[in-house]
Design a protein around this motif. Structure first.
Motif, PDB file in Angstrom:
ATOM      1  N   ARG A   1      44.925  31.009  45.478  1.00  0.00           N
ATOM      2  CA  ARG A   1      45.350  31.158  44.072  1.00  0.00           C
ATOM      3  C   ARG A   1      44.191  30.963  43.096  1.00  0.00           C
ATOM      4  O   ARG A   1      43.461  29.978  43.170  1.00  0.00           O
ATOM      5  CB  ARG A   1      46.433  30.108  43.800  1.00  0.00           C
ATOM      6  CG  ARG A   1      46.934  30.031  42.366  1.00  0.00           C
ATOM      7  CD  ARG A   1      47.902  28.862  42.297  1.00  0.00           C
ATOM      8  NE  ARG A   1      48.647  28.758  41.072  1.00  0.00           N
ATOM      9  CZ  ARG A   1      48.553  27.709  40.222  1.00  0.00           C
ATOM     10  NH1 ARG A   1      47.712  26.720  40.473  1.00  0.00           N
ATOM     11  NH2 ARG A   1      49.313  27.667  39.158  1.00  0.00           N
ATOM     12  N   SER A   2      44.088  31.907  42.164  1.00  0.00           N
ATOM     13  CA  SER A   2      43.095  31.724  41.100  1.00  0.00           C
ATOM     14  C   SER A   2      43.689  32.128  39.749  1.00  0.00           C
ATOM     15  O   SER A   2      42.962  32.306  38.780  1.00  0.00           O
ATOM     16  CB  SER A   2      41.837  32.547  41.393  1.00  0.00           C
ATOM     17  OG  SER A   2      42.194  33.912  41.501  1.00  0.00           O
TER      18      SER A   2
ATOM     19  N   ASP B   1      44.094  24.847  45.319  1.00  0.00           N
ATOM     20  CA  ASP B   1      43.850  26.282  45.176  1.00  0.00           C
ATOM     21  C   ASP B   1      42.369  26.526  44.895  1.00  0.00           C
ATOM     22  O   ASP B   1      41.546  25.598  44.958  1.00  0.00           O
ATOM     23  CB  ASP B   1      44.792  26.893  44.115  1.00  0.00           C
ATOM     24  CG  ASP B   1      44.409  26.534  42.683  1.00  0.00           C
ATOM     25  OD1 ASP B   1      43.370  25.877  42.470  1.00  0.00           O
ATOM     26  OD2 ASP B   1      45.164  26.908  41.763  1.00  0.00           O
ATOM     27  N   ARG B   2      42.023  27.761  44.572  1.00  0.00           N
ATOM     28  CA  ARG B   2      40.592  28.089  44.405  1.00  0.00           C
ATOM     29  C   ARG B   2      39.988  27.426  43.182  1.00  0.00           C
ATOM     30  O   ARG B   2      38.775  27.319  43.055  1.00  0.00           O
ATOM     31  CB  ARG B   2      40.409  29.607  44.353  1.00  0.00           C
ATOM     32  CG  ARG B   2      40.496  30.188  45.769  1.00  0.00           C
ATOM     33  CD  ARG B   2      40.687  31.668  45.784  1.00  0.00           C
ATOM     34  NE  ARG B   2      39.610  32.402  45.158  1.00  0.00           N
ATOM     35  CZ  ARG B   2      39.675  33.705  44.885  1.00  0.00           C
ATOM     36  NH1 ARG B   2      40.760  34.384  45.177  1.00  0.00           N
ATOM     37  NH2 ARG B   2      38.653  34.308  44.324  1.00  0.00           N
ATOM     38  N   LEU B   3      40.826  26.969  42.255  1.00  0.00           N
ATOM     39  CA  LEU B   3      40.317  26.253  41.075  1.00  0.00           C
ATOM     40  C   LEU B   3      40.544  24.743  41.223  1.00  0.00           C
ATOM     41  O   LEU B   3      40.591  24.020  40.231  1.00  0.00           O
ATOM     42  CB  LEU B   3      40.978  26.795  39.804  1.00  0.00           C
ATOM     43  CG  LEU B   3      40.821  28.311  39.567  1.00  0.00           C
ATOM     44  CD1 LEU B   3      41.550  28.758  38.304  1.00  0.00           C
ATOM     45  CD2 LEU B   3      39.347  28.695  39.484  1.00  0.00           C
TER      46      LEU B   3
END
Ligand code: SAM
Length: 373
Positions: free
Chosen positions: A344-345, A33-35
């Motif tokens: 997703r963040s 995901d974005r993290l």
């Protein structure tokens, strides 16, 4: 009673289909995901119904005889769940937990377990297949669950004192029957068994030591969970949260404990072993409120009616059922899930109390019995 139904999340089928076209159809199990968090765990809520009315989860005042549960046709069928679970495994999911509501209320749940047990991870291994239950039906169902391919169970139990326990489940269910359920699960080979105790200051915190003492030499892994502000109906207050550090301090007054190293990335519990020769076993604390663990949260949640949620504290889900029932191919669904995860963040618990988390979209958070605990 329409006003009392928890509002459903929005339908974002169009966005999902667009995402499906944006990604390659085959997934290689390394989705981030974005993290930079991978997708390795999937929690599936198989029913929004429960036979308990724990005040922190499904308070009686809201979930009364007039409450409208989802109609059967709205629930994902076993075939739909299995098809989605297969797609999730292509993205790297290794662990599947069935939950709810009370998952053992879902008729023929062992049939679903059998179907899920046949799935394989991207490396060709069996899934880590488990289930969270209040234990009320475990004595009857444990052997069939094991035979169907379930590996382990987690049982929720908030105290040993019968009066406290009956008050917490709010349906007058006796603690003795849950203990019989735990024994039946052990006898059926559904171990190592975990027991989850939600601790509410002033309600059941006097049960911490009796629970620790009871399960200390049994091989059961007891985990203390901080009371969380999930959903919008439990009237959560910070002063009712007993921080995990305090739980450990109270146990240490009676027993020596030693912190255990982290064994897997994304592990939600801090683990402690009994620091006494000859006493095996461990306990854990899950501190979503005081020590948020969003930074390595690798869990996706599939709601009872097939919406994909990226966080326990989310307001909106992504409608996978619409894709399934709209005739999408496996490749399209694979792409859609991949696109959603890549965007997703979410990290609600880390932001809790800050303006970003509190104001958010102003939408009501989804309830735990619907999204799955
Ligand atoms: N009915 C099953 C059970 O009782 O385990 C599965 C569903 S239940 C929602 C899953 C877990 O969520 C249980 O261990 C329950 O105690 C926990 N839970 C529910 N509401 C909670 C809250 N507000 N804070 C912390 N844990 C909660």
């Amino acid at each position: 009673m329409a006003g009392r139904v928890i509002p459903l999340v929005d339908q974002r089928t169009q966005a999902l289909v667009a995402a499906a076209h944006a990604l390659p159809a085959s997934a290689g199990g390394r989705l981030l995901d974005r993290l930079q968090r991978p997708l390795t765990d999937l929690r599936i809520s198989v029913t929004d119904r429960c036979n308990f009315r724990c005040s922190y989860c499904m308070p009686k005042e809201v979930f009364d005889k007039d409450y409208r549960y989802l109609p059967h046709g709205a629930l994902l069928s076993f075939e739909e769940i299995t098809r989605l679970a297969h797609v999730f495994t292509r993205h790297g999911v290794r662990k599947v937990r069935l939950t709810g509501g009370e998952p053992l209320l879902r008729k023929n749940i062992d049939v679903l377990i059998g179907q899920l047990a046949a799935l394989r991870t991207v490396d060709g291994k069996a899934l880590d297949l488990t289930l969270t239950t209040n234990g009320s039906l475990l004595a009857r169902k444990a052997p069939a669950l094991k035979a169907a391919g379930l590996q382990r169970v987690t049982v929720s139990l908030d105290g040993l004192d019968d009066t406290v326990f009956r008050r917490m489940n709010d349906v007058d269910f006796p603690v003795a029957d849950v203990l019989i359920g735990i024994d039946a699960a052990l006898a059926a080979g559904l171990g190592p068994i975990k027991v989850n105790m939600v601790v509410k200051r002033g309600t059941n915190d006097a049960e911490i030591l009796p629970m620790a003492r009871h399960f200390r030499r049994t091989g059961v892994v007891l985990r203390f969970i901080e009371y969380m502000d999930v959903g919008a109906t439990n009237g959560w207050r910070m002063d009712e949260v007993l921080p995990s550090d305090e739980v450990i301090a109270r146990i240490r007054e009676a027993f020596a404990l030693e912190r255990m190293p982290v064994s897997t990335v994304g592990e939600t519990a801090e683990r402690w072993r009994w620091a006494e020769p000859g006493v095996a076993g461990e306990i854990g604390t899950i501190s979503s409120v005081t020590k948020a663990f969003c930074h390595d949260c690798n869990r996706a949640r599939l709601s009872t009616e097939g919406k994909l949620f990226l966080c326990l504290f989310a307001s909106r889900g992504h409608d996978l059922r619409a894709l399934l029932r709209g005739g999408a191919s496996d490749a399209e669904i694979t792409g859609a899930i991949g696109g959603v995860w890549q965007g997703r963040s979410d990290r609600y618990s880390e932001l809790r109390g800050r303006a970003e988390a509190v104001s958010g979209s102003g939408e009501r958070r989804v309830e735990m019995h619907y999204i799955g605990g």
